[in-house]
Write a protein that holds these residues in place. Structure first.
Motif, PDB file in Angstrom:
ATOM      1  N   ASP A 115      56.761  -9.914  22.427  1.00 45.88           N
ATOM      2  CA  ASP A 115      57.495 -10.268  23.645  1.00 45.88           C
ATOM      3  C   ASP A 115      57.958 -11.715  23.455  1.00 45.88           C
ATOM      4  OD1 ASP A 115      58.305 -11.086  26.171  1.00 45.88           O
ATOM      5  OD2 ASP A 115      56.746  -9.956  27.217  1.00 45.88           O
ATOM      6  N   LEU A 116      59.196 -11.882  23.033  1.00 49.92           N
ATOM      7  CA  LEU A 116      59.645 -13.177  22.526  1.00 49.92           C
ATOM      8  C   LEU A 116      59.620 -14.276  23.576  1.00 49.92           C
ATOM      9  CD1 LEU A 116      62.560 -12.114  20.136  1.00 49.92           C
ATOM     10  CD2 LEU A 116      60.128 -12.454  19.638  1.00 49.92           C
ATOM     11  N   TYR A 117      60.034 -13.972  24.803  1.00 46.59           N
ATOM     12  CA  TYR A 117      60.004 -14.999  25.845  1.00 46.59           C
ATOM     13  C   TYR A 117      58.568 -15.355  26.208  1.00 46.59           C
ATOM     14  CZ  TYR A 117      65.053 -14.821  26.632  1.00 46.59           C
ATOM     15  OH  TYR A 117      66.420 -14.913  26.475  1.00 46.59           O
ATOM     16  N   ALA A 118      57.711 -14.352  26.330  1.00 44.93           N
ATOM     17  CA  ALA A 118      56.307 -14.625  26.657  1.00 44.93           C
ATOM     18  C   ALA A 118      55.636 -15.427  25.545  1.00 44.93           C
ATOM     19  CB  ALA A 118      55.566 -13.311  26.889  1.00 44.93           C
ATOM     20  N   MET A 119      56.050 -15.195  24.304  1.00 47.53           N
ATOM     21  CA  MET A 119      55.499 -15.918  23.154  1.00 47.53           C
ATOM     22  C   MET A 119      56.065 -17.328  23.043  1.00 47.53           C
ATOM     23  SD  MET A 119      55.964 -12.744  20.485  1.00 47.53           S
ATOM     24  CE  MET A 119      55.981 -13.799  19.036  1.00 47.53           C
TER      25      MET A 119
END
Length: 274
Positions: free
Chosen positions: A38-42
């Protein structure tokens, strides 16, 4: 399947978030393994830089050479290495994003920019001929890829005569140039149109199609792209004159006679899914 679900939307409460949650749950319910990015969460860093390769910022950065050197010598940035390990573990990649300005969000483009480096997804040579392996062969052969994207515009306006352009052509750089290039088998994308004003009925239809597409990935006929080393291209990588003679454009890179509907669509409003 061993699935890497690559997700790029900033809000988990969005339509994309709901589709992701449903898709991951369906896969796990049917016994498939799923790992998520999850790129934004990461808070994924999408920008290629000296630090990716532990390279001296005072020196000129040749990204191809330095990335391959770092790959071969174990000096790649830890975040890149972790994501590459996920991809190597997986036999299936699901790439999910909202279509923004006719392309994926920058954070997703940056995932490919930083991971698909020389010696990993590109610049892989055939040991017998020394020729670069790409477009059907390469570092990621053996993996299947499905693109799931939401689009504000309705299906008619992203069709062959729609003002926005055929969605298959809009997605061609990702499907052909990013996923097929390193050898992944690319199945037709699932496009959810009308993403801003999706009705309850349209949402249920989208969920049903998503479930069906996910569970049939291994048996789905892939997009019939021509392979680089299959005899269709000459030594300069130009399509031979007896293939699609007299024609030009994106469509000539599909095997002749296989240009059926190449994506599945549902929905119908006319704005961007932000």
């Amino acid at each position: 399947m061993r699935v890497l679900w690559l997700y790029a939307h900033p809000d988990p409460r969005s339509l994309n978030g709901a589709l992701r949650d449903e898709g991951v749950a369906v896969l796990r319910e049917h016994g498939h393994e799923v790992v998520e990015s999850d790129l934004y969460a990461m808070e994924w860093n999408p920008v290629v830089g000296h630090g990716d390769f532990h390279h001296d910022p005072g020196e000129r950065l040749d990204v191809l050479d330095e990335s391959q050197y770092a790959l071969e010598n174990g000096t790649l940035s830890e975040d890149i290495r972790r994501e590459q390990e996920k991809l190597l573990w997986a036999d299936t990649l699901v790439v999910q994003f909202p279509l923004w300005w006719f392309g994926p969000p920058a954070i997703l483009k940056g995932w490919f920019d930083r991971l698909f480096i020389q010696g990993f997804a590109q610049g892989v040579l055939d040991p017998e001929t020394g020729r670069a392996q790409r477009y059907g062969s390469g570092g990621l052969v053996g993996r299947r890829a499905l693109v799931l994207t939401t689009v504000g515009a309705n299906a008619a306006t992203t069709g062959p005569r729609g003002i926005h352009g055929d969605i298959n052509e809009v997605l061609f750089p990702l499907l052909h140039g990013t996923l097929w290039y390193p050898g992944m088998t690319v199945v037709p994308p699932l496009v959810v149109n009308g993403a801003v004003r999706l009705s309850d009925a349209e949402y249920k239809t989208a969920l049903g199609r998503l479930r069906q597409r996910l569970l049939t990935i291994p048996d789905t006929e892939p997009i019939p792209y021509r392979s680089q080393n299959g005899g269709d291209y000459d030594e300069h990588l130009i399509l031979r004159p007896d293939r699609a003679p007299g024609e030009e454009g994106i469509h000539i890179h599909y095997v002749t006679g296989a240009l059926d509907e190449r994506c599945e669509r549902t929905g119908g409003a006319d704005e961007a899914d932000r």
